[in-house]
Design a protein around this motif. Structure first.
Motif, short mmCIF file in Angstrom:
data_model
loop_
_atom_site.label_atom_id
_atom_site.label_comp_id
_atom_site.label_asym_id
_atom_site.label_seq_id
_atom_site.Cartn_x
_atom_site.Cartn_y
_atom_site.Cartn_z
N ALA A 81 1.00 -1.04 -0.13
CA ALA A 81 0.35 -0.06 0.12
C ALA A 81 0.74 1.31 0.10
CB ALA A 81 -0.90 0.13 0.94
N TYR A 82 2.15 1.06 0.79
CA TYR A 82 2.88 1.97 0.90
C TYR A 82 3.47 2.51 -0.32
CZ TYR A 82 6.89 4.86 1.96
OH TYR A 82 7.85 6.03 2.00
N ARG A 84 2.48 1.77 -3.71
CA ARG A 84 1.51 2.10 -4.12
C ARG A 84 1.23 3.61 -4.18
NH1 ARG A 84 -1.70 -2.24 -6.68
NH2 ARG A 84 -1.54 -4.30 -5.46
N LYS A 85 1.76 4.22 -3.42
CA LYS A 85 1.66 5.99 -3.59
C LYS A 85 3.20 6.48 -4.33
CE LYS A 85 0.30 6.38 1.31
NZ LYS A 85 0.72 6.84 3.24
N PHE A 86 3.93 5.68 -4.78
CA PHE A 86 5.10 5.66 -5.34
C PHE A 86 4.76 5.73 -7.00
CE2 PHE A 86 6.35 6.15 -1.03
CZ PHE A 86 7.94 6.51 -1.12
N LYS A 88 0.97 5.38 -8.38
CA LYS A 88 0.51 6.13 -8.17
C LYS A 88 0.86 7.40 -9.90
CE LYS A 88 -3.53 8.97 -6.90
NZ LYS A 88 -4.71 9.57 -5.38
#
Length: 436
Positions: A81-82, A84-86, A88
């Motif tokens: 999940a962390y 995936r922020k990069f 996006k």
């Protein structure tokens, strides 16, 4: 279906638009240096410029350009999940609804069943490590070192003591090698920061090697095991020809850097290469190793040994012994297996082709650092090693369901298979060299 490629400029990095709809044919066109897309959970990402900033290295992510990287993504990232922020800002769209989940006509059933198994072992808590196990493991490494140093301290630098000390230090170093492997795979702590930190210490201080170098090579090996041009472990720098494809290829091209028909014999000398390449002597010599320090403290004042030669000599001896240990354990599960160019297999099939297990026993588990469960390790690289034996029956059942090979060998059979597979490859090379 093709409108996504019109909306997004591949060189732009995608700008996080996420508006495109793509076919697999379109995605697969972007698999070249400077123009790379990949798919994770049906989302299409343009990683063309970002690959240079990938924390795991440029090559490991590039190996999945133009492909579905979902299972590799899950295998290597403890906090998806962390991460995936990069990802996006790199999102440029998704696969068309009519497109299958997988590229290159991979089996959807096998893939979905494996992902269900991954979720199952995660719910079973098999990705949680036991602090007691790793504390005891580190303790037995320290004990081995302490015994070696006590021998030197109490009995001097005689040949018997020297040999016994070398055996103990080689054993502690081999076990430290398996321990650094645990930290390198982020399988010990819940926070990967501490895994990275301890990994730097163990491999840098105890092993005299580079953590960055290890990560760069080893994760490529896991991403595409036994795949030429992608797995650095099968890049034999022309010293060996392996598998069934490369020997014929070399033979037809009349390449003869060494007499490959004798490679199963000079393989026994390959540990010398490991001694110099994996653990360069200059790194070992300048590393602050406790055994070197105790030799200086105990014997130099009495002029019992040469100040410069003795630490260098003892490190060379136990590193040479350890390198044999390292080579045989790491190669027994890979060299005898399928080695070929990229076939775009799904994650489960690819790992099963390239790996095999060695029979479980207290000795085999300890001797190999639980790498006798090579299949489970490759399928779930972040799983703590003490949980492999719990995952193994589930993996074997899945393989049986889909008719996939789940190879398990006795330890000595695995060792002999290294030699016999090299002999077979050498004979194939000689036949092609002489007759094709």
């Amino acid at each position: 279906m093709g409108r996504g490629s019109q909306q997004t400029d591949p060189a732009s990095g995608g700008a996080g638009q996420g508006a495109g709809v793509f076919t697999w044919e379109e995605v697969q066109k972007h698999s070249h240096k400077g123009d790379q897309w990949l798919v994770i959970d049906r989302k299409v990402y343009n990683i063309s410029q970002w690959v240079k900033r990938h924390p795991g290295g440029l090559r490991v992510i590039s190996h999945y350009a133009g492909e579905d990287a979902t299972d590799a993504f899950r295998a290597f990232h403890p906090q998806p999940a962390y991460v995936r922020k990069f990802l996006k800002p790199l999102l440029i769209g998704e696969l068309a609804a009519s497109e299958p989940c997988q590229d290159h006509q991979k089996s959807e059933t096998v893939i979905q069943d494996f992902r269900a198994l991954h979720d199952q072992v995660e719910k079973m808590g098999l990705f949680r490590s036991s602090p007691l196990f790793f504390c005891m493991y580190l303790g037995h490494i320290i004990l081995l070192e302490a015994l070696a140093l006590l021998l030197l301290w109490n009995f001097g630098a005689g040949w018997v003591t020297f040999f016994a000390c070398s055996v103990l230090l080689a054993t502690s170093q081999a076990q430290a090698g398996w321990l650094q492997h645990d930290f390198g795979h982020l399988s010990v702590f819940r926070n990967s920061f501490w895994d990275h930190l301890v990994h730097q210490f163990v491999i840098g201080h105890l092993k005299g090697a580079s953590a960055n170098w290890w990560n760069h090579r080893h994760f490529q090996h896991h991403a595409k095991p036994n795949v030429f041009q992608k797995d650095p472990d099968v890049n034999m720098i022309n010293a060996f020809v392996v598998g069934e494809v490369q020997p014929v290829e070399y033979g037809i091209k009349k390449l003869k850097y060494l007499p490959y028909n004798h490679q199963h014999k000079y393989f026994f000398l390959s540990t010398i290469q490991v001694l110099f390449s994996v653990f360069p002597l200059w790194r070992i010599y300048v590393s602050v190793h406790s055994s070197c320090l105790i030799i200086w403290v105990r014997f130099v004042p009495r002029r019992q040994i040469n100040v410069s030669a003795a630490p260098f000599l003892i490190v060379c001896v136990f590193r040479f012994m350890e390198s044999h240990w390292f080579v045989w354990v790491t190669q027994m599960s890979h060299i005898p297996m399928n080695i070929d160019y990229e076939k775009h297999d799904d994650w489960l099939t690819m790992q099963l082709k390239a790996t095999c297990n060695i029979e479980a026993s207290a000795f085999n588990d300890w001797f190999s650092g639980h790498l006798n469960f090579q299949i489970e390790h490759h399928l779930f690289p972040m799983m703590p090693r003490h949980n492999y034996r719990h995952a193994a029956p589930l993996v074997e059942a899945l393989c049986k369901k889909h008719g996939l090979p789940y190879t398990v060998k006795p330890l000595w059979t695995a060792f002999s298979d290294i030699v016999s597979s090299l002999q077979k490859s050498g004979e194939m090379w000689l036949d092609a060299y002489l007759h094709k």
